[in-house]
Design an enzyme around this catalytic site. Structure first.
Site, PDB file in Angstrom:
ATOM      1  N   GLY A   1     -11.319  -5.906   1.708  1.00  0.00           N
ATOM      2  CA  GLY A   1     -11.940  -5.973   3.034  1.00  0.00           C
ATOM      3  C   GLY A   1     -12.409  -7.367   3.402  1.00  0.00           C
ATOM      4  O   GLY A   1     -13.478  -7.547   3.979  1.00  0.00           O
TER       5      GLY A   1
ATOM      6  N   SER B   1       0.854  -1.199   0.000  1.00  0.00           N
ATOM      7  CA  SER B   1       0.000   0.000   0.000  1.00  0.00           C
ATOM      8  C   SER B   1       0.885   1.243   0.000  1.00  0.00           C
ATOM      9  O   SER B   1       2.101   1.165   0.223  1.00  0.00           O
ATOM     10  CB  SER B   1      -0.884   0.012   1.248  1.00  0.00           C
ATOM     11  OG  SER B   1      -0.084   0.245   2.401  1.00  0.00           O
TER      12      SER B   1
ATOM     13  N   ASP C   1      -1.468  -1.665  -3.840  1.00  0.00           N
ATOM     14  CA  ASP C   1      -2.818  -1.709  -3.265  1.00  0.00           C
ATOM     15  C   ASP C   1      -3.315  -0.271  -3.055  1.00  0.00           C
ATOM     16  O   ASP C   1      -2.613   0.550  -2.466  1.00  0.00           O
ATOM     17  CB  ASP C   1      -2.706  -2.448  -1.914  1.00  0.00           C
ATOM     18  CG  ASP C   1      -4.046  -2.791  -1.310  1.00  0.00           C
ATOM     19  OD1 ASP C   1      -5.032  -2.929  -2.063  1.00  0.00           O
ATOM     20  OD2 ASP C   1      -4.104  -2.936  -0.068  1.00  0.00           O
TER      21      ASP C   1
HETATM   22  P1  13P Z   1      -8.985  -6.243   5.416  1.00  0.00           P
HETATM   23  O1  13P Z   1      -8.880  -4.982   6.232  1.00  0.00           O
HETATM   24  O2  13P Z   1     -10.339  -6.871   5.594  1.00  0.00           O
HETATM   25  O3  13P Z   1      -7.889  -7.203   5.679  1.00  0.00           O
HETATM   26  O4  13P Z   1      -8.900  -5.809   3.868  1.00  0.00           O
HETATM   27  C1  13P Z   1      -7.650  -5.598   3.268  1.00  0.00           C
HETATM   28  C2  13P Z   1      -7.741  -4.953   1.935  1.00  0.00           C
HETATM   29  O5  13P Z   1      -8.776  -4.821   1.333  1.00  0.00           O
HETATM   30  C3  13P Z   1      -6.473  -4.482   1.347  1.00  0.00           C
HETATM   31  O6  13P Z   1      -6.678  -3.782   0.149  1.00  0.00           O
HETATM   32  O1  G3H Z   2      -6.975  -1.712   2.297  1.00  0.00           O
HETATM   33  C1  G3H Z   2      -6.013  -1.232   2.890  1.00  0.00           C
HETATM   34  C2  G3H Z   2      -4.918  -2.117   3.333  1.00  0.00           C
HETATM   35  O2  G3H Z   2      -5.296  -2.856   4.462  1.00  0.00           O
HETATM   36  C3  G3H Z   2      -3.660  -1.330   3.532  1.00  0.00           C
HETATM   37  O3  G3H Z   2      -3.726  -0.590   4.702  1.00  0.00           O
HETATM   38  O4  G3H Z   2      -3.027   1.703   4.056  1.00  0.00           O
HETATM   39  O5  G3H Z   2      -2.892   0.897   6.427  1.00  0.00           O
HETATM   40  O6  G3H Z   2      -1.300   0.020   4.706  1.00  0.00           O
HETATM   41  P1  G3H Z   2      -2.663   0.593   4.989  1.00  0.00           P
HETATM   42 ZN    ZN Z   3      -8.570  -2.708   0.167  1.00  0.00          ZN
END
Ligand code: 13P
Ligand code: G3H
Ligand code: ZN
Length: 324
Positions: free
Chosen positions: A227, A57, A94
């Site tokens: 999610g 991310s 991500d």
């Molecule tokens: P969670 O918070 O449910 O693990 O989802 C992660 C996610 O969607 C990362 O892009």
């Molecule tokens: O969907 C988000 C991911 O869980 C990444 O989370 O932005 O805290 O790294 P972050």
């Molecule tokens: Zn996500």
């Protein structure tokens, strides 16, 4: 073009998703921010012979340093080879929030990016996604985007309310952008509090009706679920037993995820469950061995438990075990 992912030994998502769609399983997309998480993900995926999407991310890039993260992913590929494994690996951005961020990741060797314009107006989301797709496809990098908004709060992703994906919009969106996969909103959300629970209440059914409408509009097109952590009670209980204060947490039940893998859902994103496992194990070691101060003595057990959790997902939830 600075680094090509192909030279690094990565693959894009195209072939993986095709196989997953035909085989009715989903590719795990696990986030990593540090060495122990990455080691656990690759160990679990080697041991279960599962393809894997390593997700980074914007927050991870900020925390761990983008250069180091890339080299960690390269190291993971070498470890996989050294183990005699041939599992395919995607390195994916991500929730990319700008064209520039996507370009920077592609230039540094990512094989897949997400451009998340889900908070924008439809037309603006189309324009931004299209721009990213045009750049990415020059290098055979695949692109994920999102229609509909997931509720939940993460470091860089924050929306108060869920807006389900409108199936009547997906065909036009995909046709106009040329995107390779689409994340949709059907009731999942980010984080450990996926909906407000009263004690004893269970997670409501995901909106499989919306998913099926989307599938009808886009036959054979790869769908992504964000999610999708299940927020296992056993880890929440350990955290709270040893001083944590997590309230009424709620995750997506595993049987609903399994059901989703039999549809066009080809990629399932899981981050929160890994965070819970690490926190639970560290709290447990701190409580049971208060004299301990060697990080290897608490990060090691956290890593071992992560391996178990990821193997369980691959084998019993996503169905990706044995599909590499
Ligand atoms: P969670 O918070 O449910 O693990 O989802 C992660 C996610 O969607 C990362 O892009
Ligand atoms: O969907 C988000 C991911 O869980 C990444 O989370 O932005 O805290 O790294 P972050
Ligand atoms: Zn996500």
């Amino acid at each position: 073009m600075a680094t090509s992912y192909k030279e690094l030994g990565l693959v894009n998502t195209r072939g993986m998703f095709k196989k997953a769609m035909a085989g009715k399983y989903a590719i795990p997309a696990y986030n990593f921010n540090n060495m122990e998480q990455l080691q656990a993900i690759i160990t679990a995926c080697i041991e279960t012979n599962s393809p894997v999407i390593l997700q980074v991310s914007k927050g991870a890039r900020k925390y761990a340093n983008q250069i180091l993260l890339k080299h960690m992913a390269m190291g993971a590929l070498e470890i996989i080879k050294d183990a005699g494994s041939k599992i395919p690996v995607v390195l994916h951005l991500d929730h990319g929030d700008s064209y520039e961020l996507c370009v920077s990741c592609i230039e540094s060797g990512f094989s897949s990016v997400m451009i998340d314009g889900s908070g924008l107006k439809f037309g603006d989301n189309v324009a931004l996604t299209k721009k990213v797709v045009e750049y990415a496809h020059k290098y055979d990098v695949t692109v994920e985007s999102e229609l509909g908004v997931l509720a939940g709060i993460e470091d860089e992703v924050s929306h108060e309310k869920t807006h389900y994906t409108k199936p009547e919009e997906v065909e036009e969106f995909v046709a106009k952008t040329g995107v390779d996969s689409l994340a949709i909103s059907i009731g999942t959300s980010h984080g450990a509090y996926k909906f407000k629970v009263e004690p004893g209440q269970s997670f409501p059914e995901l909106r499989f009706d919306i998913l099926h409408e989307v599938e009808k509009k886009l036959p054979g097109f790869p769908i992504v679920l964000h999610g999708s952590s299940s927020v296992p009670k056993e880890y929440v209980d350990i955290i709270n037993r040893y001083g944590g204060k997590l309230g009424h947490t709620a995750g997506v039940p595993e049987d609903q995820l399994r059901k989703a893998t039999h549809s066009a859902v080809c990629k399932i994103n899981i981050d929160t469950d890994g965070r819970l496992v690490v926190t639970a194990k560290i709290r447990e070691v701190f409580a049971s061995s208060p004299k301990e101060f060697d990080p290897r003595k608490y990060l090691g057990p956290a890593r071992e438990e992560l391996v178990k959790m990821y193997k369980h997902k691959n084998e019993h939830v996503l169905g990706s075990a044995g599909k590499a």
